[in-house]
Design a protein around this motif. Structure first.
Motif, PDB file in Angstrom:
ATOM      1  N   ARG A 124       0.913  -1.265  -0.075  1.00 65.55           N
ATOM      2  CA  ARG A 124      -0.111   0.039  -0.066  1.00 65.55           C
ATOM      3  C   ARG A 124       0.930   1.401  -0.060  1.00 65.55           C
ATOM      4  N   MET A 125       0.599   2.370  -0.755  1.00 66.69           N
ATOM      5  CA  MET A 125       1.069   3.701  -0.888  1.00 66.69           C
ATOM      6  C   MET A 125       0.463   4.445   0.422  1.00 66.69           C
ATOM      7  N   SER A 126       1.186   5.308   0.896  1.00 70.08           N
ATOM      8  CA  SER A 126       0.653   6.284   2.073  1.00 70.08           C
ATOM      9  C   SER A 126      -0.217   7.207   1.354  1.00 70.08           C
ATOM     10  N   ASP A 127      -1.196   7.652   2.206  1.00 68.18           N
ATOM     11  CA  ASP A 127      -2.195   8.538   1.648  1.00 68.18           C
ATOM     12  C   ASP A 127      -1.491   9.956   2.445  1.00 68.18           C
ATOM     13  N   SER A 128      -1.160   9.911   3.646  1.00 68.97           N
ATOM     14  CA  SER A 128      -0.676  11.274   4.280  1.00 68.97           C
ATOM     15  C   SER A 128       0.619  11.690   3.724  1.00 68.97           C
ATOM     16  N   VAL A 129       1.398  10.679   3.228  1.00 69.75           N
ATOM     17  CA  VAL A 129       2.970  11.094   2.671  1.00 69.75           C
ATOM     18  C   VAL A 129       2.982  10.890   1.087  1.00 69.75           C
ATOM     19  N   LYS A 130       2.503  11.663   0.355  1.00 72.55           N
ATOM     20  CA  LYS A 130       2.439  11.377  -1.011  1.00 72.55           C
ATOM     21  C   LYS A 130       3.696  10.791  -1.467  1.00 72.55           C
ATOM     22  N   GLY A 131       3.754   9.694  -2.360  1.00 65.34           N
ATOM     23  CA  GLY A 131       4.755   9.181  -3.048  1.00 65.34           C
ATOM     24  C   GLY A 131       5.606   8.259  -2.351  1.00 65.34           C
ATOM     25  N   VAL A 132       5.206   7.987  -1.161  1.00 63.35           N
ATOM     26  CA  VAL A 132       6.026   7.422  -0.144  1.00 63.35           C
ATOM     27  C   VAL A 132       5.257   5.919  -0.088  1.00 63.35           C
ATOM     28  N   VAL A 133       6.165   4.736  -0.058  1.00 66.80           N
ATOM     29  CA  VAL A 133       5.348   3.467   0.344  1.00 66.80           C
ATOM     30  C   VAL A 133       4.811   3.423   1.618  1.00 66.80           C
ATOM     31  N   GLU A 134       3.632   2.940   2.141  1.00 66.48           N
ATOM     32  CA  GLU A 134       3.496   2.894   3.538  1.00 66.48           C
ATOM     33  C   GLU A 134       3.693   1.479   4.111  1.00 66.48           C
ATOM     34  N   THR A 135       3.324   0.262   3.109  1.00 65.39           N
ATOM     35  CA  THR A 135       3.485  -0.998   3.687  1.00 65.39           C
ATOM     36  C   THR A 135       4.063  -1.802   2.548  1.00 65.39           C
ATOM     37  N   SER A 136       5.112  -2.603   2.749  1.00 65.94           N
ATOM     38  CA  SER A 136       5.678  -3.477   1.907  1.00 65.94           C
ATOM     39  C   SER A 136       5.938  -4.909   2.600  1.00 65.94           C
ATOM     40  N   LEU A 137       6.215  -5.905   1.529  1.00 67.53           N
ATOM     41  CA  LEU A 137       6.768  -7.071   1.808  1.00 67.53           C
ATOM     42  C   LEU A 137       7.852  -7.725   1.018  1.00 67.53           C
ATOM     43  N   ASN A 138       8.952  -8.352   1.456  1.00 69.67           N
ATOM     44  CA  ASN A 138      10.134  -8.624   0.991  1.00 69.67           C
ATOM     45  C   ASN A 138      10.043 -10.327   1.217  1.00 69.67           C
TER      46      ASN A 138
END
Length: 486
Positions: free
Chosen positions: A333-347
């Motif tokens: 998911r991308m962040s709604d509050s900080v535009k252009g920043v990934v909110e959550t990821s998985l590797n």
């Protein structure tokens, strides 16, 4: 190392050359720590270590600046050990071999350790450069950041005396970081059953190589290939038609590095050998077409081999392949509050198989605790469907942004003054130690800056030489401008 002697700022590059000469991969940074402690003692600085091995060095203020607020310059001691398959290098014994390539400093076939070696070198340079103006300085060097943030977890209250902390672990010059993602490891263990390989079968090793890899936080949004995922995709699509039996699956080496390589050992009827080669060639063509914008050097090698393992039973094989293939990888998911920043990821970082078990090591990152928990629950659900056990551990908090941070605003204004341009104020989708520091030091004002480093956590790691000079200008200007204590 002779190339480094000609670079500026000289104090910084001299320290970085020494850091590169002393092996310091995660869990093996004690030799470097001892060197730094001895160096600090020779320079007559106050130096001590805590129970987990963190180093604290203090330098008094320059004349006339004794009333300025005290500042901690912070870096971590360890580096990520990654090398190309054809590179002979023992990270516990061999120095990093650096060279200048145009505007960049690189290493020969290995990670460079600019993450966080340049930041560490800058802190030591502040200590050793008597021409600088600054208030009271503390230098904090933490242990084993890359494989668990051991030093940050072990940091105790009332050890540091400063009001301000400057973290030096960011990787883009011109960006000022005021927040970062938290993270958690998730380990999935799947029991395996085996049986004899059928008569008339031949055994082959398939090796997927040449992917870029990279930092599982900073680079996760780039759409790079994940060797574990691609290999599982091949097996899911083609194992049945090849009548292939899986003997082993191993890929990736670190949970915080995007996997560059993966290999499997398969047995299949001798008559299917040519079909295997053709299928591998077709698959490589397919993924080369899909990933051509980001992956230029992928290879899928097929070679006969011997293997001491029996084949997985059909049920174990199906569950393992499906488990890896169904594991989400990349941006959740991308962040709604900080535009252009990934909110959550998985590797999907590391896959290993043993005689009676397989293990998948994932790293989850998120700006929110709820995001981390969601992905843990998702992997737990997936594990339950596959009959696997899932264990989440090593959770560390994010660093919550503070737009009113005085030191962030000071750094921003200093950057404008020096370079006549406005820096970007950012939140990074990587795990900086600042979030953990906030627990023992909740009132400490923090910011993170650094030079431009690309390819961190991979043998493509490089640092932009001119950006190191600008970072040094910014750091020393900020130290000069720190306000007086209230």
């Amino acid at each position: 190392m002779s190339d480094l002697a000609h670079l500026s700022p000289q104090h910084l590059w001299q320290h970085f050359a020494k850091i590169c000469s002393i092996p310091h991969p995660s869990k093996h940074e004690e030799a470097l720590a001892q060197y730094i402690v001895n160096w600090a003692k020779e320079k007559k600085f106050h130096v001590e270590r805590d129970a987990v091995g963190n180093i604290l060095i203090r330098k008094p203020a320059t004349a006339g600046m004794e009333n300025r607020q005290s500042v901690v310059l912070q870096a971590h001691l360890d580096m990520v050990p990654q090398k190309n398959n054809d590179t002979e290098h023992d990270f516990t014994k061999d120095p990093i071999q650096t060279y200048v390539d145009g505007q960049w400093l690189k290493a020969r076939g290995t990670t460079l350790g600019a993450d966080n070696g340049v930041g560490m070198a800058s802190a030591l340079a502040v200590l050793s450069d008597d021409s600088l103006s600054h208030g009271p300085i503390e230098v904090l060097l933490t242990m084993t950041e890359e494989t668990g943030m051991d030093g940050a977890f072990g940091l105790q209250p009332n050890w540091l005396q400063s009001e301000i902390l400057i973290n030096t672990d960011s990787e883009t010059e011109g960006e000022i970081y005021m927040g970062c993602a938290g993270g958690i490891d998730c380990i999935t263990d799947l029991a395996l059953n085996r049986e004899a390989v059928p008569n008339g079968y031949q055994t082959f090793k398939l090796s997927l190589k040449g992917l870029k890899g990279g930092h599982s936080g900073c680079d996760i949004h780039l759409g790079l290939g994940n060797a574990n995922k691609l290999m599982a995709r091949f097996l899911f699509a083609h194992a049945a038609e090849l009548q292939a039996r899986l003997l082993s699956f191993n890929g990736g080496t670190l949970r915080n590095a995007i996997p560059r390589e993966a290999s499997v050992v398969l047995s299949l009827p001798a008559a299917q050998a040519e079909l295997l080669k053709k299928t591998c060639a077709d698959f490589l063509s397919e993924i080369n077409h899909e990933l051509e914008a980001v992956e230029k050097n992928m290879a899928l090698l097929v070679e006969p081999c011997e293997c001491g393992f029996q084949a997985l039973t059909a049920d174990s094989q199906s569950r393992l392949i499906s488990l890896i293939n169904a594991s989400t990888n990349g941006v959740i998911r991308m962040s709604d509050s900080v535009k252009g920043v990934v909110e959550t990821s998985l590797n999907v970082g590391v896959v290993t198989t043993e005689q009676d078990s397989a293990q998948i090591l994932y790293l989850i990152r998120s700006l929110t605790d709820s995001g981390k928990q969601y992905v843990v629950e998702m992997l737990t659900s997936l594990g339950e469907l596959a009959g696997a056990k899932v264990n989440a551990k090593g959770s560390y908090p994010g660093w919550q942004p503070n737009p009113e941070s005085p030191v962030m605003n000071l750094v921003s204004e200093s950057y404008k003054k020096l370079f006549d341009t406005t820096p970007h104020i950012m939140v990074i989708h990587a795990g900086l130690e600042c979030g953990l520091f906030k627990h023992p030091y909740p009132k400490m004002d923090m910011v993170s800056i650094g030079p431009t480093i690309t390819g961190a956590h991979s043998p493509d790691e490089q640092v932009h030489i001119a950006s190191v000079g600008r970072y040094w200008q910014l750091l020393t200007q900020v130290l000069k401008s720190i306000p007086e204590r209230n």
